[in-house]
Design an enzyme around this catalytic site. Structure first.
Site, PDB file in Angstrom:
ATOM      1  N   ARG A 152      24.037  -6.678 100.755  1.00 33.37           N
ATOM      2  CA  ARG A 152      23.481  -7.253 101.993  1.00 33.37           C
ATOM      3  C   ARG A 152      23.010  -8.686 101.767  1.00 33.37           C
ATOM      4  NH1 ARG A 152      18.828  -3.710 103.653  1.00 33.37           N
ATOM      5  NH2 ARG A 152      18.642  -3.606 101.410  1.00 33.37           N
ATOM      6  N   ASN A 175      22.018  -1.229 105.554  1.00 32.17           N
ATOM      7  CA  ASN A 175      22.459  -0.039 104.830  1.00 32.17           C
ATOM      8  C   ASN A 175      22.436   1.155 105.769  1.00 32.17           C
ATOM      9  OD1 ASN A 175      22.825  -1.269 102.349  1.00 32.17           O
ATOM     10  ND2 ASN A 175      20.842  -0.663 101.545  1.00 32.17           N
TER      11      ASN A 175
END
Length: 93
Positions: free
Chosen positions: A21, A40
Site C-alpha cells: 500500500r 487491505n
C-alpha cells in the site's frame, strides 16, 4: 481535454505485510494528478481506487501488473467508472 476516470483494481498475491500500500501510494503521487486510496481486504487482496486523468490511472494499473511491486502480484482485476470525487489526495487505509 483529458478524460477523468475512476479505476478500481483488486490486486491478488502476496501483497499484504510487504509495504504494498505504501509503495502504491508513492507511485500514485509520483505519477501525479491522482487521488484515492489503497486498502487491505480481509481476503488478502489489496483494493486500489484511483481517480484522475485516464493516462495516469492506466500508468498506475500498468505498474500494478508489471511485477515491480513489493511482494508478489499474481493477478489484477479492474473496473473503470466515472469519478465520484471526495478524495483530497492518495491515502493508505
Amino acid at each position: 481535454m483529458t478524460e477523468e476516470v475512476r479505476l478500481t483494481a483488486w490486486v491478488r498475491g502476496r501483497v499484504q505485510g510487504v509495504g504494498f500500500r505504501w509503495f502504491t501510494r508513492a507511485r500514485a503521487l509520483e505519477i501525479g494528478g491522482l487521488s484515492g486510496f489503497a486498502l487491505n481486504l480481509d481476503d488478502g487482496r489489496v483494493q486500489v481506487v484511483a481517480e484522475g486523468p485516464r493516462e495516469g490511472c492506466e500508468h498506475l494499473l500498468d505498474w500494478l501488473r508489471a511485477g515491480d511491486t513489493p511482494g508478489k502480484v499474481t493477478g489484477v482485476t479492474e473496473i473503470w467508472d466515472t469519478p465520484r470525487g471526495g478524495y483530497e489526495s492518495f491515502a493508505i487505509r
